[in-house]
Design an enzyme around this catalytic site. Structure first.
Site, short mmCIF file in Angstrom:
data_model
loop_
_atom_site.label_atom_id
_atom_site.label_comp_id
_atom_site.label_asym_id
_atom_site.label_seq_id
_atom_site.Cartn_x
_atom_site.Cartn_y
_atom_site.Cartn_z
CG ASP A 55 -1.70 -1.34 1.40
OD1 ASP A 55 -1.84 -1.83 0.52
OD2 ASP A 55 -1.83 -1.84 2.55
CD GLU A 222 -8.88 -3.65 -0.38
OE1 GLU A 222 -9.60 -3.88 0.52
OE2 GLU A 222 -7.73 -4.62 -0.58
#
Length: 529
Positions: A55, A222
């Site tokens: 991420d 997401e």
């Protein structure tokens, strides 16, 4: 469509856009950038963030890029890395270097770094003590910190994760995030809600932007990163399963004239999927350099996979005639691979503090001191013991350490070399109590695989040799590595059970026993092959 490996060129100007955090930035984003003149330069090779950097997020402050990434259940929490060119990165600190925010206990995910008004903000996900996943925020006067935590902003009953700040077409500041419905087998709406200028509270009512309703997205969407370009807001996002050997992650994009919608998903989604080298690409941040567009995202190397973890990869895209982003190269194009030697590590413990690459289980920070060229690691009776670990960068490597005076360790204490997944899953070669032991810990149950009498030596060198990411062989030496002895079985141990679903294995040192005991180490090396 495959996704590209970044082979970049140096140019004479620098341009970067992360989100659209000011009116000026929004105007900059609408400038034509699809045609550039490329000058010869050195190749930038992936991964640009080797090791376990899920991420990833990046922002430019002045002439320097700053990046951070998920640390999950490893401390220190959220690395701070800097670079002048997106190619060479230096780890310079952490958002939370010494502990955890008071309100959170574990799962430190998806930090999003941004800059506005002379301040740096990091929005992040963490598990609330006694609650569920929530989005918090910390701020600093400079990207290097120190950071002040402002606590959680939103924590829905099903969990709230993956925050991203964005200004709308009227320059109003919003927080974008995902409701973690997939954790309870529900849809995963992407929400937007007004955010005060201090970034300390949400205002008004939340509004849904879109959710997982396309077949390829399966159980979730997401990791939204937004950018404004040519009159549209573009939301890059990940869909499907993020992690582990069975991951199915891919990247899609949606756009809207207005931040609050209506949003249109690209008919050719997903726009970035697997290739021969990188698997399950997703969850990143859009970045510009020299008029070119990139997504800094994570992906698994097909060789090391979850044993190494999700690494930071830079992939280039352009805008097509219909105004949609397209990643370059329908076939795999690979720049020169980074030299593995560049990621080798030797620590003689001759600094005043540990190297910043050392990590520990975030819920079990060990007590230690560095003094006189030695690391003194205080033992722990909990879990797999007191652990300090290093991330790995390749699937094949050798780690060694020198344990001093193992015969002097108190009864019930052992210390040595470990491969560590989490406190309940570890593999180690340790000495103490008159024995050298090879042991493994699986789901909290510890088992001795082999043991021999402890040799009479003031220093015991321990070695771990790893192949294919999960095949471990251990040995020890009493003569500074001139000759090596293996456990009686001399067998390869399968460590495929070690990595948790959302992070890679660490290798390092361990001391297991009463807290009054100390293991003393003279050095540690990690050599990639």
């Amino acid at each position: 469509m495959t996704f590209s490996i970044f082979s970049a060129t140096r140019q004479h100007t620098t341009l970067l856009l992360i989100g659209c955090l000011s009116a000026g930035a929004c105007q900059q984003a609408t400038a034509p950038t699809t045609t550039t003149t490329k000058a010869p330069a050195a190749t930038i090779a992936n991964p640009i963030l080797p090791g376990d950097f899920p991420d990833p997020s990046v922002v430019q402050v002045g002439d320097t890029y700053w990046a951070t990434a998920t640390t999950s259940n490893w401390g220190p929490v959220f690395p701070l890395l800097k670079s002048k060119d997106l190619a060479k990165w230096e780890l310079v600190g952490h958002v939370f270097p010494d502990g955890r925010p008071d309100w959170a206990d574990y799962y430190f995910w998806a930090p999003e770094i941004s800059q506005e008004g002379g301040k740096t903000y990091v929005f992040y996900t963490a598990h609330q003590r006694g609650g569920n996943l929530a989005v918090g925020v910390a701020s600093a006067d400079t990207p290097a910190g120190p950071y002040h935590d402002h606590g959680p902003l939103v924590g829905q009953p099903d969990g709230s994760i993956d925050a991203f700040p964005m200004r709308d077409e009227n320059n109003q500041l919003y927080l974008i995030w995902k409701e973690d419905g997939n954790s309870v087998r529900k849809p995963t709406p992407i929400w937007a809600q007004r955010l005060n200028d201090d970034r300390t509270a949400l205002l008004g009512e939340k509004q849904e932007l879109f959710r997982n309703d396309a077949a390829w997205e399966a159980g979730l969407v997401e990791g939204v990163s937004m950018v404004r370009h040519e009159g549209y807001f573009y939301a890059f996002y990940a869909g499907n399963g993020c992690c582990g050997n069975g991951c199915t992650y891919a990247t899609g994009v949606a756009r809207s004239r207005n931040l609050l919608g209506p949003w249109e998903k690209y008919s050719k989604n997903p726009i970035m999927v697997n290739n021969d080298t990188w698997k399950c690409p997703g969850h990143g941040t859009v970045v510009q350099r020299n008029g070119r567009w990139f997504l800094l995202h994570h992906a698994y190397d097909s060789q090391g996979f979850q044993n190494v973890g999700r690494q930071g990869v830079l992939s280039e895209f352009t805008w097509n005639a219909e105004g949609w982003p397209e990643f370059q190269g329908r076939s795999t194009t690979v720049g020169a691979a980074p030299a593995v030697a560049a990621h080798n590590l030797t620590d003689e413990f001759n600094r005043a503090t540990l190297l910043p690459t050392w990590q520990w289980p975030v819920q079990n920070k060990p007590a230690f001191r560095v003094q006189g060229g030695q690391l003194h690691l205080m033992a722990s009776p909990d879990g797999s013991g007191a652990v300090l670990g290093q991330p790995t960068h390749t699937a094949t490597y050798t780690a060694t350490t020198t344990l001093l005076n193992p015969a002097a360790l108190p009864t019930g204490t052992t210390a040595g070399l470990t491969a560590h997944g989490d406190p309940d899953n570890a593999l180690a070669l340790t000495a103490g109590g008159g024995q050298v032991q090879l042991w493994q810990r699986i789901k909290g149950q510890q088992k001795v695989l082999a043991e021999v009498p402890l040799p009479a030596a003031k220093a015991l060198q321990l070695r771990m040799q790893v192949e294919k990411g999960s095949q471990y062989r251990f040995s020890w030496s009493t003569n500074a590595g001139k000759t090596w002895q293996a456990p009686p079985t001399n067998a390869t141990v399968d460590g495929a059970y070690l990595p948790p679903w959302d992070r890679g294995v660490r290798v390092g040192v361990v001391a297991q026993g009463p807290a009054s005991a100390t293991g003393t180490f003279e050095n540690f090396t990690l050599v990639n092959q």
